[in-house]
Design an enzyme around this catalytic site. Structure first.
Site, PDB file in Angstrom:
ATOM      1  N   ARG A 281      37.932  34.450  46.582  1.00  0.00           N
ATOM      2  CA  ARG A 281      37.780  35.036  45.255  1.00  0.00           C
ATOM      3  C   ARG A 281      39.124  35.299  44.559  1.00  0.00           C
ATOM      4  NH1 ARG A 281      34.406  37.994  41.843  1.00  0.00           N
ATOM      5  NH2 ARG A 281      35.501  39.722  40.893  1.00  0.00           N
TER       6      ARG A 281
ATOM      7  N   ARG B 167      29.765  40.395  42.280  1.00  0.00           N
ATOM      8  CA  ARG B 167      31.180  40.291  41.937  1.00  0.00           C
ATOM      9  C   ARG B 167      31.454  39.403  40.719  1.00  0.00           C
ATOM     10  NH1 ARG B 167      34.565  39.945  47.524  1.00  0.00           N
ATOM     11  NH2 ARG B 167      36.021  41.302  46.485  1.00  0.00           N
ATOM     12  N   PRO B 168      31.030  39.829  39.544  1.00  0.00           N
ATOM     13  CA  PRO B 168      31.270  39.032  38.342  1.00  0.00           C
ATOM     14  C   PRO B 168      32.730  39.061  37.900  1.00  0.00           C
ATOM     15  CG  PRO B 168      30.249  41.115  37.778  1.00  0.00           C
ATOM     16  CD  PRO B 168      30.354  41.094  39.275  1.00  0.00           C
TER      17      PRO B 168
ATOM     18  N   CYS C 263      33.946  36.626  49.884  1.00  0.00           N
ATOM     19  CA  CYS C 263      32.976  37.319  50.739  1.00  0.00           C
ATOM     20  C   CYS C 263      31.663  37.541  49.999  1.00  0.00           C
ATOM     21  CB  CYS C 263      33.519  38.694  51.125  1.00  0.00           C
ATOM     22  SG  CYS C 263      34.607  38.714  52.543  1.00  0.00           S
TER      23      CYS C 263
ATOM     24  N   ASP D  63      36.854  48.921  51.800  1.00  0.00           N
ATOM     25  CA  ASP D  63      37.270  47.988  52.857  1.00  0.00           C
ATOM     26  C   ASP D  63      37.358  48.647  54.233  1.00  0.00           C
ATOM     27  OD1 ASP D  63      37.361  45.939  51.056  1.00  0.00           O
ATOM     28  OD2 ASP D  63      39.546  45.805  50.954  1.00  0.00           O
TER      29      ASP D  63
ATOM     30  N   ASP E 164      33.460  39.407  34.423  1.00  0.00           N
ATOM     31  CA  ASP E 164      33.398  39.800  33.005  1.00  0.00           C
ATOM     32  C   ASP E 164      34.619  40.611  32.545  1.00  0.00           C
ATOM     33  OD1 ASP E 164      32.281  41.622  34.856  1.00  0.00           O
ATOM     34  OD2 ASP E 164      31.368  42.784  33.260  1.00  0.00           O
TER      35      ASP E 164
ATOM     36  N   LYS F  85      47.435  41.936  53.259  1.00  0.00           N
ATOM     37  CA  LYS F  85      46.848  40.739  52.650  1.00  0.00           C
ATOM     38  C   LYS F  85      46.632  40.954  51.160  1.00  0.00           C
ATOM     39  CE  LYS F  85      42.200  39.928  52.821  1.00  0.00           C
ATOM     40  NZ  LYS F  85      41.660  39.642  51.475  1.00  0.00           N
ATOM     41  N   ASN F  86      46.028  42.082  50.815  1.00  0.00           N
ATOM     42  CA  ASN F  86      45.647  42.300  49.418  1.00  0.00           C
ATOM     43  C   ASN F  86      46.832  42.563  48.492  1.00  0.00           C
ATOM     44  OD1 ASN F  86      43.032  41.874  50.119  1.00  0.00           O
ATOM     45  ND2 ASN F  86      42.328  43.980  49.802  1.00  0.00           N
TER      46      ASN F  86
ATOM     47  N   ILE G 154      31.037  50.790  45.648  1.00  0.00           N
ATOM     48  CA  ILE G 154      31.797  49.699  45.008  1.00  0.00           C
ATOM     49  C   ILE G 154      31.000  48.391  45.008  1.00  0.00           C
ATOM     50  CG2 ILE G 154      33.975  48.390  44.986  1.00  0.00           C
ATOM     51  CD1 ILE G 154      34.592  51.273  44.609  1.00  0.00           C
TER      52      ILE G 154
ATOM     53  N   ARG H 175      40.679  35.615  58.235  1.00  0.00           N
ATOM     54  CA  ARG H 175      41.062  35.709  56.828  1.00  0.00           C
ATOM     55  C   ARG H 175      41.952  36.935  56.599  1.00  0.00           C
ATOM     56  NH1 ARG H 175      36.622  36.587  53.159  1.00  0.00           N
ATOM     57  NH2 ARG H 175      38.448  36.810  51.856  1.00  0.00           N
TER      58      ARG H 175
HETATM   59  C1  UD1 Z   1      39.743  43.903  45.745  1.00  0.00           C
HETATM   60  C2  UD1 Z   1      40.088  43.638  47.179  1.00  0.00           C
HETATM   61  C3  UD1 Z   1      38.875  43.912  48.062  1.00  0.00           C
HETATM   62  C4  UD1 Z   1      38.361  45.322  47.829  1.00  0.00           C
HETATM   63  C5  UD1 Z   1      38.109  45.564  46.345  1.00  0.00           C
HETATM   64  C6  UD1 Z   1      37.736  46.996  46.038  1.00  0.00           C
HETATM   65  C7  UD1 Z   1      41.763  41.898  47.125  1.00  0.00           C
HETATM   66  C8  UD1 Z   1      42.139  40.495  47.411  1.00  0.00           C
HETATM   67  N1  UD1 Z   1      40.508  42.259  47.349  1.00  0.00           N
HETATM   68  O1  UD1 Z   1      38.706  43.007  45.403  1.00  0.00           O
HETATM   69  O2  UD1 Z   1      39.300  43.743  49.433  1.00  0.00           O
HETATM   70  O3  UD1 Z   1      37.154  45.488  48.536  1.00  0.00           O
HETATM   71  O4  UD1 Z   1      39.293  45.252  45.588  1.00  0.00           O
HETATM   72  O5  UD1 Z   1      38.709  47.862  46.474  1.00  0.00           O
HETATM   73  O6  UD1 Z   1      42.591  42.694  46.740  1.00  0.00           O
HETATM   74  N2  UD1 Z   1      33.644  43.907  38.926  1.00  0.00           N
HETATM   75  C9  UD1 Z   1      32.909  43.590  37.819  1.00  0.00           C
HETATM   76  N3  UD1 Z   1      33.439  42.719  36.910  1.00  0.00           N
HETATM   77  C10 UD1 Z   1      34.676  42.161  37.077  1.00  0.00           C
HETATM   78  C11 UD1 Z   1      35.424  42.507  38.209  1.00  0.00           C
HETATM   79  C12 UD1 Z   1      34.883  43.387  39.124  1.00  0.00           C
HETATM   80  O7  UD1 Z   1      31.793  44.064  37.644  1.00  0.00           O
HETATM   81  O8  UD1 Z   1      35.089  41.366  36.212  1.00  0.00           O
HETATM   82  C13 UD1 Z   1      33.054  44.849  39.917  1.00  0.00           C
HETATM   83  C14 UD1 Z   1      32.886  44.225  41.293  1.00  0.00           C
HETATM   84  O9  UD1 Z   1      31.695  43.486  41.387  1.00  0.00           O
HETATM   85  C15 UD1 Z   1      32.879  45.451  42.172  1.00  0.00           C
HETATM   86  C16 UD1 Z   1      33.860  46.388  41.457  1.00  0.00           C
HETATM   87  O10 UD1 Z   1      33.967  45.900  40.118  1.00  0.00           O
HETATM   88  O11 UD1 Z   1      31.608  46.042  42.157  1.00  0.00           O
HETATM   89  C17 UD1 Z   1      35.227  46.451  42.054  1.00  0.00           C
HETATM   90  O12 UD1 Z   1      35.714  45.143  42.237  1.00  0.00           O
HETATM   91  P1  UD1 Z   1      37.259  44.795  42.213  1.00  0.00           P
HETATM   92  O13 UD1 Z   1      38.058  46.041  42.281  1.00  0.00           O
HETATM   93  O14 UD1 Z   1      37.532  43.858  41.100  1.00  0.00           O
HETATM   94  O15 UD1 Z   1      37.418  44.013  43.585  1.00  0.00           O
HETATM   95  P2  UD1 Z   1      38.334  42.761  43.891  1.00  0.00           P
HETATM   96  O16 UD1 Z   1      39.579  42.836  43.071  1.00  0.00           O
HETATM   97  O17 UD1 Z   1      37.519  41.533  43.856  1.00  0.00           O
END
Ligand code: UD1
Length: 430
Positions: free
Chosen positions: A102, A131-132, A126, A317, A134, A22-23, A339, A409
């Site tokens: 997301r 999950r910002p 989820c 995950d 920024d 999926k990812n 994470i 999902r």
């Molecule tokens: C992806 C995966 C999710 C997995 C996660 C971590 C998909 C569709 N989803 O989610 O299944 O659990 O990677 O391996 O591939 N963060 C910030 N600012 C940002 C972006 C992220 O602070 O702008 C933080 C998040 O809140 C989190 C951490 O960075 O604490 C990692 O998030 P991220 O790797 O971005 O996760 P996703 O890409 O959303």
């Protein structure tokens, strides 16, 4: 709302086809926005998130056709889908669509790079932390975008019609932001260097896809990715990698119930750390010609401590599923989540089955019990819900998992795959 009913206690034996990830499928589908040519993706899993993203892409003008028969025997149930974004008709991704998933926020990268503008609702997804976004915004700004956030929308524009390559150092590893900046930089003017980039296999799969489309990306899979921007991308045909989270989930199910299962099509290199940990719990894991064989006979489950971290470490995950496994270990284990700050919602539900878990900050201390007893439980998010299924398979008596839409999902035909290996599991509709 559908429920899943499980009568626990059966060992698993047989084979389980592993679906496309999926990812990986989601960012590859989003990459179709980067070209007016067709992008054909093989091994796309049939999941609610994929269907939702098809709707979101359709809103921007992306046509698609499902042109593969279901390759049921060898390749799970995944399909070949062709996407065509000949004309982008709308550069706005509305709240009603983005709030459901997301990853749909990620359209911001290709829309901005190809069309020079994008208006994308802030995401949902989820409920596992704040999950910002920024890092996405900071990274796109580094590539020369002007960004405004207004009434729940991010409005991004390029200055002279095109993004401009730059060096960007991620202050924190983010899978999504790495995907987005890699896509955006592919069409930027000049060279982009991304440092402290995510190294997940899904990043490598996206880089392969973009390179097949004519991008010039090197270093994907390491912390430094270099992207030499090109003027336009073309079509390509790319295969989605097998789902390492589905693989790890079923491996843990076998480690928990005992038995002997081949995970067909699984690739050990995509989840080596998790496989090593599962071996330490007492399961025997071997690579076969067709995938990964997982066995546990006789011996009990040994407790193992785990800390989640970005790839190649143990994936967040799989944290909930591993906690499910540890609930029946012969002793105490500590599971630390680094994470997401709110990813322990399965703890309360596992406790309903008789698990002994205490939380201390970001660490769960799991005191293994000799047996779990079936009960009605509630799925709270995608990975948490499958941890309840795993626990239910090993629990005595009947477990009903409510709110199964979370599972749909991310897990393709879960109940069919498990019942094919001897589990007593069925979906109850309505
Ligand atoms: C992806 C995966 C999710 C997995 C996660 C971590 C998909 C569709 N989803 O989610 O299944 O659990 O990677 O391996 O591939 N963060 C910030 N600012 C940002 C972006 C992220 O602070 O702008 C933080 C998040 O809140 C989190 C951490 O960075 O604490 C990692 O998030 P991220 O790797 O971005 O996760 P996703 O890409 O959303």
């Amino acid at each position: 709302m559908d429920r899943i009913r499980i009568v626990g206690g059966n060992k698993l034996a047989g084979s389980i086809p592993i679906s496309g990830a999926k990812n990986a499928a989601l960012p590859l589908m989003i990459a179709s926005l980067l070209t007016d040519d067709t992008l054909t993706l093989e091994n796309v899993p049939h999941l609610a998130d994929v269907e939702q993203l098809i709707r979101i892409l359709g809103n921007h003008g992306v046509d698609y056709s499902v042109n593969g028969r279901r390759e049921k025997q060898q390749e799970g149930y995944s399909r070949t889908i062709t996407f065509s974004a000949r004309n982008i008709v709308d550069t706005t991704a509305p709240y009603e669509l983005v709030s459901k998933m997301r990853a749909s926020f990620w359209v911001i990268g290709p829309l901005l790079a190809r069309m020079g503008e994008a208006k994308v609702s802030l995401p949902g997804g989820c409920a596992i932390g704040t999950r910002p976004v920024d890092l996405f915004l900071e990274g796109l700004q580094a590539l020369g975008a002007d960004i405004d956030v207004d009434t729940g929308y991010v409005i991004a524009k390029t200055r002279n019609g095109r993004l401009v390559g730059n060096r960007y150092v991620f202050p924190k590893v983010s899978v999504g932001a790495t995907h987005v900046l890699m896509m955006a930089a592919s069409l930027a003017k000049g060279e982009t260097v991304l440092e402290n980039a995510a190294r997940e296999p899904e990043i490598v799969n996206l880089a392969e896809c973009l390179n097949a489309m004519g991008a010039k990306i090197s270093g994907a899979g390491t912390a430094t990715i270099t992207i030499d921007g090109v003027e336009a991308l073309s079509g390509a045909r790319v295969r989605v990698i097998p789902d390492r989270i589905e693989t790890g989930t079923y491996a843990m199910a076998v480690a928990m119930t005992g038995g002997d299962v081949v995970l067909e099509g699984a690739r050990p290199d995509l989840l080596q750390t998790a496989l090593d940990i599962i071996s330490q719990t007492g399961a025997e894991i071997t690579q076969t010609n067709s995938g990964i064989r997982v066995r546990r006979n006789g011996a009990g489950i040994s407790p193992v401590d785990v800390t989640t971290a970005p790839f190649p470490a143990f994936p967040t995950d799989l944290q909930a599923q591993f906690m499910g496994l540890m609930t029946m270990a012969k002793g105490k284990s500590r599971i630390t989540e680094t994470i997401f700050e709110n990813r322990f919602m399965h703890v309360q539900e596992l406790a309903r089955l008789g698990a002994h878990i205490t939380l201390s900050g970001q660490t769960a201390i799991v005191d293994g019990v000799a047996k779990l007893k079936g009960a009605p439980v509630m799925a709270t998010d995608l990975r948490a819900s499958v941890s309840l299924v795993i626990a239910g398979l090993a629990a005595e008596g009947e477990t009903t998992v409510n709110r199964v839409y979370h599972l749909d999902r991310g897990f393709e035909r879960l109940e069919e795959k498990l019942s094919g290996c001897g589990a007593e599991i069925e979906r109850i509709s309505g």
